[in-house]
Design a protein around this motif. Structure first.
Motif, PDB file in Angstrom:
ATOM      1  N   HIS A  92     -56.107 -54.855  11.857  1.00  0.00           N
ATOM      2  CA  HIS A  92     -56.669 -55.297  10.578  1.00  0.00           C
ATOM      3  C   HIS A  92     -56.738 -56.813  10.454  1.00  0.00           C
ATOM      4  O   HIS A  92     -57.153 -57.324   9.425  1.00  0.00           O
ATOM      5  CB  HIS A  92     -55.854 -54.717   9.426  1.00  0.00           C
ATOM      6  CG  HIS A  92     -55.810 -53.220   9.461  1.00  0.00           C
ATOM      7  ND1 HIS A  92     -56.874 -52.426   9.113  1.00  0.00           N
ATOM      8  CD2 HIS A  92     -54.829 -52.374   9.845  1.00  0.00           C
ATOM      9  CE1 HIS A  92     -56.549 -51.152   9.263  1.00  0.00           C
ATOM     10  NE2 HIS A  92     -55.317 -51.100   9.707  1.00  0.00           N
ATOM     11  N   LEU A 116     -53.162 -66.540   3.514  1.00  0.00           N
ATOM     12  CA  LEU A 116     -54.466 -65.897   3.716  1.00  0.00           C
ATOM     13  C   LEU A 116     -55.519 -66.931   4.094  1.00  0.00           C
ATOM     14  O   LEU A 116     -55.744 -67.887   3.344  1.00  0.00           O
ATOM     15  CB  LEU A 116     -54.913 -65.208   2.424  1.00  0.00           C
ATOM     16  CG  LEU A 116     -54.037 -64.075   1.908  1.00  0.00           C
ATOM     17  CD1 LEU A 116     -54.270 -63.852   0.430  1.00  0.00           C
ATOM     18  CD2 LEU A 116     -54.327 -62.823   2.695  1.00  0.00           C
ATOM     19  N   ASP A 118     -58.595 -65.785   4.539  1.00  0.00           N
ATOM     20  CA  ASP A 118     -59.698 -65.186   3.802  1.00  0.00           C
ATOM     21  C   ASP A 118     -59.151 -64.647   2.481  1.00  0.00           C
ATOM     22  O   ASP A 118     -58.679 -63.510   2.420  1.00  0.00           O
ATOM     23  CB  ASP A 118     -60.354 -64.064   4.607  1.00  0.00           C
ATOM     24  CG  ASP A 118     -61.534 -63.426   3.879  1.00  0.00           C
ATOM     25  OD1 ASP A 118     -61.810 -63.802   2.707  1.00  0.00           O
ATOM     26  OD2 ASP A 118     -62.178 -62.543   4.477  1.00  0.00           O
ATOM     27  N   LEU A 121     -59.534 -61.023   0.875  1.00  0.00           N
ATOM     28  CA  LEU A 121     -58.802 -59.831   1.304  1.00  0.00           C
ATOM     29  C   LEU A 121     -57.618 -59.489   0.402  1.00  0.00           C
ATOM     30  O   LEU A 121     -57.010 -58.432   0.555  1.00  0.00           O
ATOM     31  CB  LEU A 121     -58.304 -60.009   2.740  1.00  0.00           C
ATOM     32  CG  LEU A 121     -59.385 -60.157   3.803  1.00  0.00           C
ATOM     33  CD1 LEU A 121     -58.758 -60.396   5.170  1.00  0.00           C
ATOM     34  CD2 LEU A 121     -60.273 -58.918   3.832  1.00  0.00           C
ATOM     35  N   ASP A 124     -57.036 -56.072  -1.207  1.00  0.00           N
ATOM     36  CA  ASP A 124     -56.555 -54.993  -0.350  1.00  0.00           C
ATOM     37  C   ASP A 124     -55.116 -55.219   0.125  1.00  0.00           C
ATOM     38  O   ASP A 124     -54.361 -54.276   0.273  1.00  0.00           O
ATOM     39  CB  ASP A 124     -57.479 -54.831   0.862  1.00  0.00           C
ATOM     40  CG  ASP A 124     -58.852 -54.307   0.461  1.00  0.00           C
ATOM     41  OD1 ASP A 124     -58.922 -53.451  -0.444  1.00  0.00           O
ATOM     42  OD2 ASP A 124     -59.843 -54.768   1.042  1.00  0.00           O
ATOM     43  N   THR A 125     -54.743 -56.477   0.381  1.00  0.00           N
ATOM     44  CA  THR A 125     -53.399 -56.736   0.913  1.00  0.00           C
ATOM     45  C   THR A 125     -52.342 -56.841  -0.175  1.00  0.00           C
ATOM     46  O   THR A 125     -51.201 -56.434   0.032  1.00  0.00           O
ATOM     47  CB  THR A 125     -53.371 -58.011   1.779  1.00  0.00           C
ATOM     48  OG1 THR A 125     -53.746 -59.130   0.980  1.00  0.00           O
ATOM     49  CG2 THR A 125     -54.292 -57.884   2.977  1.00  0.00           C
ATOM     50  N   ARG A 156     -55.734 -53.097  -6.982  1.00  0.00           N
ATOM     51  CA  ARG A 156     -56.768 -53.876  -6.277  1.00  0.00           C
ATOM     52  C   ARG A 156     -57.461 -54.879  -7.208  1.00  0.00           C
ATOM     53  O   ARG A 156     -57.609 -56.056  -6.888  1.00  0.00           O
ATOM     54  CB  ARG A 156     -57.790 -52.928  -5.651  1.00  0.00           C
ATOM     55  CG  ARG A 156     -58.764 -53.623  -4.745  1.00  0.00           C
ATOM     56  CD  ARG A 156     -59.709 -52.603  -4.083  1.00  0.00           C
ATOM     57  NE  ARG A 156     -60.358 -53.181  -2.945  1.00  0.00           N
ATOM     58  CZ  ARG A 156     -61.335 -54.081  -3.025  1.00  0.00           C
ATOM     59  NH1 ARG A 156     -61.742 -54.512  -4.205  1.00  0.00           N
ATOM     60  NH2 ARG A 156     -61.875 -54.558  -1.927  1.00  0.00           N
TER      61      ARG A 156
END
Length: 173
Positions: A92, A116, A118, A121, A124-125, A156
């Protein structure tokens, strides 16, 4: 059951940091053992094997992810019982993670950071790390483990909205 997210996202020069904190009514050495000893880590996250130390790699097998392949984890920094920084790569992506522990009287404060590259994301993380840190709390206290379905996808939007708010604030600045 609804689980309230607590994590925050902060912009950085290279992306964003996801920060989540938890408190333990336990000595720092005991909490450190829960995040560093293979048998105790396996109770809430996964089991690692190999020769651990700064600049060395260990193999990690996640214990609560379906069909997860073992991954190599580079220990970037390890200062027991207060700080651990690792970098891992799996199917991932790349994961740069830090744990900092601080003893405050009878309480140990844990600060988790995912760096992070990005920020998109985080929707989701973020829920996944909330889940895993609640798993740590439960495993440490000998309580039943939480259900991931209570975290994702329910949390989310909470995490994704933090990135949107930062983008809007940046555009206004």
């Amino acid at each position: 059951m609804s689980v309230r997210p607590t994590g925050r996202v902060f912009p950085t020069a290279t992306g964003a940091d996801l920060v989540i904190e938890r408190s333990f009514q336990a000595p720092i050495e005991d909490v450190w053992a829960s995040v560093s000893e293979p048998d105790r880590l396996a109770r809430w996250f996964g089991r690692w094997s190999g020769e651990a130390g700064p600049g060395k790699y260990v193999m990690l097998q996640l214990g609560f992810e379906k069909d997860a392949s073992p991954c190599r984890v580079l220990i970037e920094s390890c200062r027991p019982p207060t700080h651990l920084a690792v970098c891992m790569k799996d199917d991932h992506g790349d994961w740069r993670l830090e744990l900092t522990l601080e003893q405050r009287g009878d309480t140990t404060q844990l600060r988790f950071v995912q760096h992070l590259t990005d920020p998109g994301l985080v929707g989701d993380t973020g829920p996944g790390w909330e889940y895993y840190l609640d798993m740590l709390i439960a495993a440490h206290g000998g309580q039943p483990l939480p259900d991931f379905a209570n975290y994702y996808p329910a949390q989310r939007e909470y995490f994704a909205s933090q990135i949107v708010a930062q983008q809007v604030a940046g555009a206004d600045g």
